[in-house]
Design a protein around this motif. Structure first.
Motif, PDB file in Angstrom:
ATOM      1  N   THR A 157       0.841  -1.198   0.000  1.00  0.00           N
ATOM      2  CA  THR A 157       0.000   0.000   0.000  1.00  0.00           C
ATOM      3  C   THR A 157       0.874   1.245   0.000  1.00  0.00           C
ATOM      4  O   THR A 157       0.645   2.184  -0.763  1.00  0.00           O
ATOM      5  CB  THR A 157      -0.928   0.005   1.226  1.00  0.00           C
ATOM      6  OG1 THR A 157      -1.856  -1.079   1.137  1.00  0.00           O
ATOM      7  CG2 THR A 157      -1.700   1.316   1.316  1.00  0.00           C
ATOM      8  N   ARG A 158       1.872   1.256   0.854  1.00  0.00           N
ATOM      9  CA  ARG A 158       2.770   2.414   0.925  1.00  0.00           C
ATOM     10  C   ARG A 158       3.456   2.652  -0.424  1.00  0.00           C
ATOM     11  O   ARG A 158       3.552   3.788  -0.888  1.00  0.00           O
ATOM     12  CB  ARG A 158       3.818   2.204   2.020  1.00  0.00           C
ATOM     13  CG  ARG A 158       4.693   3.440   2.250  1.00  0.00           C
ATOM     14  CD  ARG A 158       5.723   3.218   3.341  1.00  0.00           C
ATOM     15  NE  ARG A 158       5.150   2.814   4.600  1.00  0.00           N
ATOM     16  CZ  ARG A 158       4.592   3.648   5.472  1.00  0.00           C
ATOM     17  NH1 ARG A 158       4.507   4.949   5.182  1.00  0.00           N
ATOM     18  NH2 ARG A 158       4.093   3.199   6.606  1.00  0.00           N
TER      19      ARG A 158
ATOM     20  N   VAL B 106       2.476   6.534  -0.079  1.00  0.00           N
ATOM     21  CA  VAL B 106       2.260   7.094   1.254  1.00  0.00           C
ATOM     22  C   VAL B 106       3.610   7.464   1.857  1.00  0.00           C
ATOM     23  O   VAL B 106       4.551   6.658   1.820  1.00  0.00           O
ATOM     24  CB  VAL B 106       1.545   6.074   2.163  1.00  0.00           C
ATOM     25  CG1 VAL B 106       1.342   6.649   3.562  1.00  0.00           C
ATOM     26  CG2 VAL B 106       0.208   5.663   1.552  1.00  0.00           C
TER      27      VAL B 106
ATOM     28  N   HIS C 121       4.120   8.361   7.684  1.00  0.00           N
ATOM     29  CA  HIS C 121       2.760   7.951   8.012  1.00  0.00           C
ATOM     30  C   HIS C 121       2.695   6.455   8.313  1.00  0.00           C
ATOM     31  O   HIS C 121       3.400   5.652   7.688  1.00  0.00           O
ATOM     32  CB  HIS C 121       1.810   8.273   6.862  1.00  0.00           C
ATOM     33  CG  HIS C 121       1.541   9.733   6.679  1.00  0.00           C
ATOM     34  ND1 HIS C 121       2.531  10.682   6.639  1.00  0.00           N
ATOM     35  CD2 HIS C 121       0.363  10.404   6.519  1.00  0.00           C
ATOM     36  CE1 HIS C 121       1.995  11.882   6.465  1.00  0.00           C
ATOM     37  NE2 HIS C 121       0.687  11.744   6.389  1.00  0.00           N
TER      38      HIS C 121
ATOM     39  N   ILE D 197       0.373   2.887   8.565  1.00  0.00           N
ATOM     40  CA  ILE D 197      -0.732   2.273   7.824  1.00  0.00           C
ATOM     41  C   ILE D 197      -1.206   1.037   8.578  1.00  0.00           C
ATOM     42  O   ILE D 197      -0.394   0.201   8.999  1.00  0.00           O
ATOM     43  CB  ILE D 197      -0.288   1.869   6.405  1.00  0.00           C
ATOM     44  CG1 ILE D 197       0.264   3.073   5.647  1.00  0.00           C
ATOM     45  CG2 ILE D 197      -1.450   1.242   5.632  1.00  0.00           C
ATOM     46  CD1 ILE D 197       0.891   2.714   4.309  1.00  0.00           C
TER      47      ILE D 197
ATOM     48  N   TRP E 247      -0.909  14.578   1.055  1.00  0.00           N
ATOM     49  CA  TRP E 247      -0.559  13.964   2.336  1.00  0.00           C
ATOM     50  C   TRP E 247      -0.123  14.987   3.378  1.00  0.00           C
ATOM     51  O   TRP E 247      -0.286  14.752   4.582  1.00  0.00           O
ATOM     52  CB  TRP E 247       0.539  12.932   2.127  1.00  0.00           C
ATOM     53  CG  TRP E 247       0.089  11.780   1.268  1.00  0.00           C
ATOM     54  CD1 TRP E 247       0.421  11.550  -0.029  1.00  0.00           C
ATOM     55  CD2 TRP E 247      -0.810  10.730   1.637  1.00  0.00           C
ATOM     56  NE1 TRP E 247      -0.205  10.415  -0.498  1.00  0.00           N
ATOM     57  CE2 TRP E 247      -0.971   9.892   0.522  1.00  0.00           C
ATOM     58  CE3 TRP E 247      -1.492  10.410   2.815  1.00  0.00           C
ATOM     59  CZ2 TRP E 247      -1.775   8.766   0.530  1.00  0.00           C
ATOM     60  CZ3 TRP E 247      -2.295   9.287   2.836  1.00  0.00           C
ATOM     61  CH2 TRP E 247      -2.434   8.478   1.706  1.00  0.00           C
TER      62      TRP E 247
ATOM     63  N   ILE F 281      -4.689   5.334   7.601  1.00  0.00           N
ATOM     64  CA  ILE F 281      -3.368   5.911   7.417  1.00  0.00           C
ATOM     65  C   ILE F 281      -3.256   7.143   8.311  1.00  0.00           C
ATOM     66  O   ILE F 281      -4.081   8.059   8.232  1.00  0.00           O
ATOM     67  CB  ILE F 281      -3.136   6.281   5.942  1.00  0.00           C
ATOM     68  CG1 ILE F 281      -3.344   5.048   5.054  1.00  0.00           C
ATOM     69  CG2 ILE F 281      -1.737   6.859   5.750  1.00  0.00           C
ATOM     70  CD1 ILE F 281      -3.251   5.331   3.570  1.00  0.00           C
TER      71      ILE F 281
END
Length: 384
Positions: free
Chosen positions: A57-58, A63, A67, A69, A182, A206
């Motif tokens: 996902t990152r 991301v 951050h 997750i 972000w 997140i």
């Protein structure tokens, strides 16, 4: 209405639902054969799958490393409510809503959280509320893309870079389709069953460093159910962000999410997903602009969604509810389009999903059928 020949070429896939959405072209159950089925979700193989889902996902969503997750229960709804229950109440809260789910967050804030200092800003379907009313010393709750209204915020410029409050952003139909700022977002949530065509029931949470600080320094004046607890002994439970989920996840759904992330990367990554959603939406945009029976629910081009394109009917002489029902019935009977009606509380019309898993050829093939279904239904309603 007398000359309305039925089209002959149908979309290969009639599923234009806004969620759960269609799988990418070529998806088969065999892609899930490596799922860690029958294993405890805290076993090494299963936990590795969950950790990989977080790490991928990152990478794919880009991301920031700052951050954290986590995979949480309850889909996007569970992720948003976890954040609201665990974080709100320290300072004043502004909730901005312009569609059904945003209004759910207002209901939560008023009826469930009973916040002492709450301001709500609501826009009608197809319109944004006054975002300039946001104040930097207050928390903000909002939906980036209105799944039920076809309206999105154009950017995060209205959020102060020097804010003292935190921002909670429901990005469930925006993540992987629209750029997310972000630097301006402290809590971002979404679910697997939207843009990437994954399965339901799991939410992604997140958190920015500012959100983590809120969790570690603020104890809300309300009981938190187990599913909403991210803090132990005043510190963030880091294990949740390493794949130790709060409750038992579906490892079959996790595998499907991993397949979806790999597919997204193979398409060219995040920019390619954004571009495809935008080009797909333009196919429907151009059709609506040229139509003599429908218009965009969202009047402002700059605010229109590129995932769920919403149209409403224009003929005031027809019963719009009956028109929608008749069109949906015809489209489904012909196996041309299913699950594409307007949201139940929105103005009658259609809602066509256009994110990256949708084949543009299917959208082009759909358009003549929409015209046919409209004219055939209108003829029936007029008794012609």
């Amino acid at each position: 209405m007398t000359n309305n020949p039925k089209p002959t070429v149908k979309p290969e896939d009639p599923r234009f639902s806004p969620g759960p959405t269609r799988k990418p072209k070529g998806w088969t159950l065999s892609k899930l054969e490596n799922a860690a089925l029958g294993r405890n979700h805290r076993s090494a193989p299963a936990k590795a799958k969950l950790k990989r889902a977080i790490d991928r996902t990152r990478e794919v969503l880009q991301v920031p490393d700052t951050h954290r997750i986590a995979i949480v229960p309850g889909s996007d709804t569970g992720a948003v409510e976890l954040a609201m229950w665990a974080m709100l109440g320290q300072r004043g809260v502004d909730v901005f809503a312009w569609e059904a789910f945003g209004k759910d967050w207002i209901t939560d804030a008023i009826e469930q959280l009973d916040l002492d200092d709450l301001r709500t800003f609501e826009g009608e379907y197809g319109e944004l509320p006054d975002l300039s009313a946001a104040q930097p010393d207050r928390d903000i709750v909002f939906t980036w893309n209105g799944t039920t209204a076809g309206v999105r915020v154009p950017n995060a410029d209205w959020i102060s870079a020097g804010r003292e409050g935190i921002t909670i952003c429901d990005a469930t139909s925006a993540a992987f389709a629209q750029p997310l700022d972000w630097d301006k977002l402290d809590v971002v949530t979404y679910s697997w069953q939207k843009v990437l065509g994954g399965e339901a029931a799991h939410g992604m949470l997140i958190l920015s460093p500012r959100a983590v600080e809120r969790l570690e320094t603020y104890t809300p004046p309300r009981p938190l159910p187990k599913l909403f607890r991210l803090v132990k002994d005043g510190k963030l439970d880091e294990s949740v962000f390493e794949g130790s989920t709060i409750n038992t996840p579906s490892l079959l759904c996790t595998e499907d999410y991993l397949v979806a992330l790999d597919w997204a990367e193979a398409q060219g990554g995040l920019k390619a997903l954004h571009a495809k959603a935008t080009s797909n939406a333009k196919i429907i945009d151009d059709f609506i602009e040229a139509s003599d029976w429908c218009v965009h629910l969202c009047k402002d081009k700059a605010l229109r969604s590129n995932t769920g394109v919403c149209l409403r009917f224009t003929d005031g002489s027809l019963d719009h509810d009956a028109l929608q029902a008749g069109m949906l019935k015809r489209l489904a009977e012909e196996d041309v389009a299913v699950d594409c009606g307007a949201y139940r509380t929105a103005p009658s019309g259609l809602r066509i999903w256009t994110a990256a898993t949708v084949d543009p050829d299917d959208l082009h093939k759909l358009l003549p059928w929409l015209d046919w279904a409209y004219r055939d239904t209108a003829k029936e309603l007029m008794g012609a």
